[in-house]
Design a protein around this motif. Structure first.
Motif, PDB file in Angstrom:
ATOM      1  N   THR A   1      -9.534  -7.889   0.033  1.00  0.00           N
ATOM      2  CA  THR A   1     -10.385  -8.595   0.298  1.00  0.00           C
ATOM      3  C   THR A   1     -11.242  -9.430  -0.446  1.00  0.00           C
ATOM      4  O   THR A   1     -11.644  -8.665  -1.620  1.00  0.00           O
TER       5      THR A   1
ATOM      6  N   ASP B   1      -5.397  -6.524   5.728  1.00  0.00           N
ATOM      7  CA  ASP B   1      -5.518  -5.132   6.085  1.00  0.00           C
ATOM      8  C   ASP B   1      -4.206  -4.497   5.782  1.00  0.00           C
ATOM      9  O   ASP B   1      -3.068  -5.107   6.144  1.00  0.00           O
TER      10      ASP B   1
ATOM     11  N   CYS C   1     -11.575  -3.456  -2.088  1.00  0.00           N
ATOM     12  CA  CYS C   1     -10.999  -2.671  -0.739  1.00  0.00           C
ATOM     13  C   CYS C   1     -12.480  -2.691   0.102  1.00  0.00           C
ATOM     14  O   CYS C   1     -13.141  -2.107  -0.467  1.00  0.00           O
ATOM     15  N   ARG C   2     -12.426  -2.977   1.119  1.00  0.00           N
ATOM     16  CA  ARG C   2     -13.525  -2.957   2.043  1.00  0.00           C
ATOM     17  C   ARG C   2     -13.865  -1.395   2.368  1.00  0.00           C
ATOM     18  O   ARG C   2     -15.072  -1.033   2.440  1.00  0.00           O
TER      19      ARG C   2
ATOM     20  N   ARG D   1      -5.590   3.911   4.383  1.00  0.00           N
ATOM     21  CA  ARG D   1      -5.627   2.453   4.676  1.00  0.00           C
ATOM     22  C   ARG D   1      -6.689   1.796   3.713  1.00  0.00           C
ATOM     23  O   ARG D   1      -7.728   2.387   3.057  1.00  0.00           O
ATOM     24  N   HIS D   2      -6.009   0.510   3.467  1.00  0.00           N
ATOM     25  CA  HIS D   2      -6.826  -0.117   2.279  1.00  0.00           C
ATOM     26  C   HIS D   2      -7.033  -1.599   2.623  1.00  0.00           C
ATOM     27  O   HIS D   2      -6.203  -2.137   3.609  1.00  0.00           O
ATOM     28  N   THR D   3      -7.618  -2.346   1.922  1.00  0.00           N
ATOM     29  CA  THR D   3      -7.605  -4.000   2.061  1.00  0.00           C
ATOM     30  C   THR D   3      -7.674  -4.564   0.852  1.00  0.00           C
ATOM     31  O   THR D   3      -8.035  -3.888  -0.125  1.00  0.00           O
TER      32      THR D   3
ATOM     33  N   PRO E   1      -2.466  -0.641   6.319  1.00  0.00           N
ATOM     34  CA  PRO E   1      -2.354   0.780   6.797  1.00  0.00           C
ATOM     35  C   PRO E   1      -1.575   1.291   5.595  1.00  0.00           C
ATOM     36  O   PRO E   1      -0.811   0.680   5.060  1.00  0.00           O
TER      37      PRO E   1
ATOM     38  N   ASN F   1       0.869  -1.282   0.096  1.00  0.00           N
ATOM     39  CA  ASN F   1       0.062   0.147  -0.066  1.00  0.00           C
ATOM     40  C   ASN F   1       0.961   1.187  -0.041  1.00  0.00           C
ATOM     41  O   ASN F   1       1.535   1.643   0.970  1.00  0.00           O
TER      42      ASN F   1
ATOM     43  N   ASP G   1      -8.272 -11.581   3.421  1.00  0.00           N
ATOM     44  CA  ASP G   1      -8.642 -10.326   3.781  1.00  0.00           C
ATOM     45  C   ASP G   1      -7.276  -9.854   4.317  1.00  0.00           C
ATOM     46  O   ASP G   1      -6.734 -10.176   5.781  1.00  0.00           O
TER      47      ASP G   1
END
Length: 105
Positions: A61, A70, A91-92, A57-59, A72, A52, A68
């Motif tokens: 998923t 996570d 991305c959630r 912040r991304h995911t 930062p 990232n 999933d």
């Protein structure tokens, strides 16, 4: 003797690495609120490093819930491809960010 003579060639191949494809490592970078292109030649056992580079912040998923990650800001996460097939991901936090992994056996 039984099973040992049958297993010996397989054990030797595993120990020497002959006849066994080694896993590859690929990076998918998130930048500008977009996932980078997934690798075209992805196989079960390969590793993906999700990076990232955004300030948000991304995911990563999976729609089928198989992973999933996570992420930062300015971080990395790793995963190993465990099954063949296509998996859509998003991305959630930013559902418009999407992609698809396609893994071969």
């Amino acid at each position: 003797m039984g099973l040992l003579p049958k297993l010996l060639p397989l054990l030797l191949a595993l120990l020497t690495g002959s006849g066994v494809a080694s896993a590859a490592e690929y990076q998918i970078t998130i930048a500008g609120m977009n996932f980078g292109a997934p690798p075209a030649e992805l196989h079960v056992g390969d590793v993906i490093v999700w990076r990232n580079d955004d300030i948000f912040r991304h995911t990563a998923t999976a729609r089928d819930k198989s992973f999933d990650i996570d992420l930062p800001p300015k971080s990395e996460g790793r995963m190993t491809i465990s099954q063949a097939g296509a998996v859509d991901f998003y991305c959630r936090f930013h559902p418009a960010m999407t992609g698809k992994l396609e893994a071969r056996p």
